[in-house]
Motif scaffolding. Structure first.
Motif, mmCIF file in Angstrom:
data_model
loop_
_atom_site.group_PDB
_atom_site.id
_atom_site.type_symbol
_atom_site.label_atom_id
_atom_site.label_comp_id
_atom_site.label_asym_id
_atom_site.label_seq_id
_atom_site.Cartn_x
_atom_site.Cartn_y
_atom_site.Cartn_z
ATOM 1 N N ILE B 11 0.869 -1.182 0.000
ATOM 2 C CA ILE B 11 0.000 0.000 0.000
ATOM 3 C C ILE B 11 0.903 1.229 0.000
ATOM 4 C CG2 ILE B 11 -0.263 -0.049 2.547
ATOM 5 C CD1 ILE B 11 -3.137 1.133 1.957
ATOM 6 N N LYS B 14 4.513 0.665 -0.009
ATOM 7 C CA LYS B 14 5.133 -0.034 1.118
ATOM 8 C C LYS B 14 4.653 -1.486 1.128
ATOM 9 C CE LYS B 14 4.981 0.144 6.181
ATOM 10 N NZ LYS B 14 4.131 0.647 7.257
ATOM 11 N N ILE B 16 3.516 -4.822 2.483
ATOM 12 C CA ILE B 16 2.952 -5.270 3.767
ATOM 13 C C ILE B 16 2.893 -6.800 3.806
ATOM 14 C CG2 ILE B 16 1.007 -5.084 5.369
ATOM 15 C CD1 ILE B 16 2.199 -2.353 4.803
ATOM 16 N N ASN B 36 -0.483 -6.548 16.331
ATOM 17 C CA ASN B 36 -0.993 -5.424 15.552
ATOM 18 C C ASN B 36 0.037 -5.005 14.513
ATOM 19 O OD1 ASN B 36 -3.486 -5.152 16.756
ATOM 20 N ND2 ASN B 36 -2.659 -3.885 18.424
ATOM 21 N N GLY B 37 -0.444 -4.720 13.327
ATOM 22 C CA GLY B 37 0.459 -4.248 12.276
ATOM 23 C C GLY B 37 1.096 -5.368 11.479
ATOM 24 N N ALA B 38 0.738 -6.617 11.781
ATOM 25 C CA ALA B 38 1.360 -7.751 11.087
ATOM 26 C C ALA B 38 0.887 -7.870 9.633
ATOM 27 C CB ALA B 38 1.049 -9.040 11.837
ATOM 28 N N LYS B 40 -2.764 -8.541 9.014
ATOM 29 C CA LYS B 40 -3.980 -9.366 8.996
ATOM 30 C C LYS B 40 -5.115 -8.659 8.245
ATOM 31 C CE LYS B 40 -4.142 -9.507 13.539
ATOM 32 N NZ LYS B 40 -3.000 -8.619 13.829
ATOM 33 N N THR B 42 -4.746 -6.245 6.187
ATOM 34 C CA THR B 42 -4.302 -6.088 4.798
ATOM 35 C C THR B 42 -4.691 -7.316 3.981
ATOM 36 O OG1 THR B 42 -2.476 -4.698 5.503
ATOM 37 C CG2 THR B 42 -2.276 -5.725 3.336
ATOM 38 N N TYR B 53 -4.885 -1.330 -2.187
ATOM 39 C CA TYR B 53 -3.784 -2.289 -2.091
ATOM 40 C C TYR B 53 -3.402 -2.811 -3.459
ATOM 41 C CZ TYR B 53 -4.948 -2.066 2.803
ATOM 42 O OH TYR B 53 -5.188 -1.602 4.056
ATOM 43 N N GLN B 85 -13.107 -4.792 10.351
ATOM 44 C CA GLN B 85 -12.599 -4.474 11.693
ATOM 45 C C GLN B 85 -13.234 -3.176 12.185
ATOM 46 O OE1 GLN B 85 -8.307 -4.404 12.014
ATOM 47 N NE2 GLN B 85 -8.359 -3.877 14.179
HETATM 48 N N1 LIG Z 1 -2.933 3.339 4.157
HETATM 49 C C1 LIG Z 1 -1.753 2.839 4.619
HETATM 50 N N2 LIG Z 1 -0.583 3.391 4.217
HETATM 51 C C2 LIG Z 1 0.583 2.913 4.654
HETATM 52 N N3 LIG Z 1 0.687 1.887 5.509
HETATM 53 C C3 LIG Z 1 -0.427 1.304 5.947
HETATM 54 C C4 LIG Z 1 -1.716 1.745 5.517
HETATM 55 N N4 LIG Z 1 -2.648 0.967 6.103
HETATM 56 C C5 LIG Z 1 -1.970 0.083 6.872
HETATM 57 N N5 LIG Z 1 -0.643 0.286 6.770
HETATM 58 C C6 LIG Z 1 0.420 -0.466 7.462
HETATM 59 O O1 LIG Z 1 0.321 -1.807 7.089
HETATM 60 C C7 LIG Z 1 0.717 -2.623 8.159
HETATM 61 C C8 LIG Z 1 -0.277 -3.725 8.374
HETATM 62 O O2 LIG Z 1 -1.483 -3.178 8.841
HETATM 63 P P1 LIG Z 1 -2.764 -4.081 9.106
HETATM 64 O O3 LIG Z 1 -2.958 -4.985 7.951
HETATM 65 O O4 LIG Z 1 -3.881 -3.194 9.452
HETATM 66 O O5 LIG Z 1 -2.296 -4.912 10.362
HETATM 67 P P2 LIG Z 1 -3.124 -5.798 11.386
HETATM 68 O O6 LIG Z 1 -4.519 -5.918 10.880
HETATM 69 O O7 LIG Z 1 -2.420 -7.094 11.411
HETATM 70 O O8 LIG Z 1 -3.047 -5.125 12.701
HETATM 71 C C9 LIG Z 1 0.919 -1.713 9.368
HETATM 72 O O9 LIG Z 1 2.287 -1.484 9.538
HETATM 73 C C10 LIG Z 1 0.233 -0.457 8.949
HETATM 74 O O10 LIG Z 1 0.853 0.657 9.537
#
Ligand SMILES: Nc1ncnc2c1ncn2[C@@H]1O[C@H](COP(=O)(O)OP(=O)(O)O)[C@@H](O)[C@H]1O
Ligand SMILES: [Mg+2]
Lengths: 397, 246
Positions: B11, B14, B16, B36-38, B40, B42, B53, B85
């Protein structure tokens, strides 16, 4: 065409038709005609340098050669004295050329007078259905007089048969007496070849209440000007508008709420959906004079701009000369909410359907403010019909 | 039913997801756990075709179809449902109207006639009961002014209406109190058929106690680092994720 040429065109029209206009018009209207013609000669059509007209090209709208449909017999209003006394007292001939032009050419007036204490239990509806083989101009006058404690709801609807150019000027003067209540709904459902300039002037006495709602479902060019004077203590005004624009449509709502007396309340909500190459303008001025202590005023304009080409100008203005007041004003211009859109797609709605529902929801918020329930339901259906672009589906009957 | 192969997604440039492999068979429940941030959420967004994405590598097939070629609404019609979520509030769009449009879009995709208003309302009533969703919520605008828990319950109600083949529950349990969790989980179980599958994203054992996953996966930094049976969830509950971090 310049606004000077357009002005000259209508002066020639007036001069050549003057006799026929007079013959077919009531005396009260003829009485103001010379003064109006002088004012129009002097002012002409407002150019874009006139503050309240800077978003709308007036001369271009008046440029085509419209025919005047003239009455040959005057319809004298029954309340002759009342009309003579009040006609032209709220609509200033000196403010801009539109009211002057209308007063110069108007042949008919519709007068709604509600005597003191009478509460009409059914709304009145005035319907205009344009139909002509030639380009046509109409200059309409409407007067609503609600005496002390009276209540009335007036619905005005404009429709037009396709395939022709139409131009309307309309000046409405509304007198809301002490403790009286007037609701005035102005609903336009015309087409891209219709141009209109509506001006509504209302004066609200002590404890009176005035509602004005302008719904532009479809149109070509529409300018709706609404000027309200809150003249007596505790008077209230509610101005509402919802404009749905597509194609090359242009809608300009221009309002003035003049708080002259203490403890008056005003509410304004105007919403626009601008699709395709359409353009919209909202300018709302709230003036709180020195004597208007305890004024309570909220003005809001929200706009949804759906394409790169669509344009929206917004200008809320608040001028306060009193100390103890509660006033707020604001405007927003935004796009379709991408998160909401995606949520709807995930549930299986097509993108077109999802966008349509979001636009419809946006435009319909104004309906929540309408006091007249059956009209609210009817308008909800009309708005849906407008967005679905369908003529004969079962929703629209 | 669902085959994810070497999935990379990013995204805003970056990355993910960094090579996900996951197979979900018919009737299976897979739990997806991780800090958190793994990535999931995404993964769930990529599965339902969120335009933000970009899939840079890998493939997803769903019931033999290349999922990445399908638009979000087509994926929905194919039977993929995401319980968000964070469900979005949509002021001015009534729940009933929204659900009616959703149901009838799906029926159209399947070559069926739209439901009549009466049939639709009957279906709403029936399905509302399964998650004990208050009638007054379905008369309001979508999620508008709903509490966190009501929003989650509303997600499962929508799932009940749409009868998906694959449900992705993204932290549906967070924001639910103990009673609401039970109602939602039991509702979910009642809606299950031998063919329905689910990916359940959660931090807690509580929900899994009800849903009884067949498989548990641990997602760390965009990769599935460990997969196992239900006992893996219990282990995580006891010892946390440190054991999987390098
Ligand atoms: N719009 C975005 N732009 C940049 N990074 C993003 C965006 N949305 C999520 N991220 C990053 O993607 C990573 C995974 O996020 P996410 O899938 O929400 O994790 P989880 O659901 O496992 O907590 C995180 O590091 C988050 O900061
Ligand atoms: Mg998440």
């Amino acid at each position: 065409m310049s606004h000077m040429e357009a002005t000259a065109q209508y002066i020639r029209l007036f001069e050549s038709e003057r006799e026929r206009i007079d013959v077919g018009a009531p005396a009260a209207l003829n009485a103001l005609r010379d003064k109006a013609a002088d004012a129009f000669r002097r002012l002409g059509f407002p150019s874009k340098h006139v503050e309240r007209y800077k978003y709308t090209d007036v001369a271009a709208a008046f440029a085509p050669d419209y025919g005047l449909k003239l009455a040959t017999q005057p319809a004298e209003p029954t309340d002759f004295e009342l009309v003579s006394k009040l006609y032209g007292t709220l609509a200033p001939l000196e403010a801009d050329g539109i009211a002057a032009l209308n007063t110069m050419l108007a042949q008919d007036i519709v007068v709604v007078r509600v005597p003191a204490g009478i509460k009409k239990d059914h709304p009145m509806q005035i319907t205009n259905n344009w139909r002509s083989t030639l380009p046509l101009m109409q200059n309409r006058r409407l007067m609503i007089v609600a005496e002390a404690g009276a209540e009335v709801q007036v619905i005005l609807t404009d429709k037009a048969e396709a395939g022709q150019d139409y131009l309307t000027t309309q000046v409405t003067e509304i007198f809301v007496g002490e403790g009286a209540r007037v609701e005035f709904y102005d609903i336009e459902d015309t087409h891209e070849r219709c141009h209109r300039f509506h001006q509504t002037f209302a004066q609200v006495a002590t404890g009176g209440s005035f509602t004005h709602a302008a719904f532009t479902l479809a149109s070509g060019l529409s300018r709706n000007q609404t000027d309200v004077t809150l003249a007596g203590e505790g008077a209230t005004a509610s101005l509402l508008g919802s404009a749905i624009m597509a194609g090359h449509q242009h809608v300009d709502n221009n309002t003035l709420i003049d708080h002259q007396a203490p403890a008056c309340t005003s509410r304004e909500l105007y919403k626009y959906v601008a699709d395709q190459q359409s353009s919209g303008a909202f300018a709302g001025r709230v003036l709180v004079r020195e004597d208007a202590e305890k004024t309570d005023s909220i003005e809001r304009n929200a706009n949804l701009v759906c394409t790169e080409e669509a344009r929206m100008w917004t200008q809320p203005m608040l001028e306060i000369y009193a100390d103890d007041v509660q006033c707020s004003h604001g405007s927003t211009v935004g796009q379709i909410n991408a998160d909401a859109l995606f949520y709807m797609l995930q549930r299986g709605l097509s993108e077109a359907e999802a966008r349509m529902l979001l636009k419809q929801a946006f435009a319909s918020e104004v309906l929540d403010e309408l006091p007249l329930e059956p009209l609210r339901l009817r308008l909800a259906a009309l708005i849906e019909k407008r967005f679905r672009n369908c003529e004969n589906c079962k929703l629209c009957k | 039913m669902l085959e994810i192969r070497n999935l990379h997604a990013s995204i805003g440039g970056k990355e993910i997801l960094k090579g996900i492999d996951l197979s979900v068979g018919e009737g299976e429940i897979h739990a997806l756990m991780g800090l958190n941030g793994a990535g999931k959420s995404t993964l769930s967004y990529v599965l339902v075709g969120h335009p933000a994405y970009e899939v840079t590598e890998g493939s997803i097939t769903f019931r033999g179809k290349d999922l990445l070629q399908l638009s979000p609404d087509e994926r929905s019609h194919e039977g993929i449902f995401l319980s968000f979520q964070q469900p979005v509030e949509i002021p001015g769009v009534p729940m009933t109207k929204f659900m009616q449009a959703a149901i009838n879009a799906k029926r159209k995709y399947e070559g069926k006639e739209p439901l009549s208003a009466a049939e639709f309302l009957k279906l709403m009533r029936e399905r509302r009961k399964i998650v004990e969703l208050d009638n007054k919520l379905t008369t309001r605008s979508v999620n508008e002014g709903f509490s966190g828990g009501e929003k989650k319950r509303n997600e499962i109600f929508q799932m009940a209406m749409l009868e998906p083949r694959l449900a992705i529950l993204d932290e549906t349990d967070s924001g639910l109190d103990v009673d609401a969790l039970r109602i939602v989980a039991e509702g979910f179980n009642r809606l299950r058929t031998p063919e329905t599958s689910a990916i359940v994203i959660t931090h807690y054992q509580r929900l899994l106690d009800y849903l009884k996953p067949d498989f548990v996966h641990v997602l760390i930094d965009g990769r599935i680092v460990k997969s196992g049976g239900p006992e893996l969830a219990a282990e995580i509950e006891n010892r946390g994720f440190e054991q999987f971090l390098v």
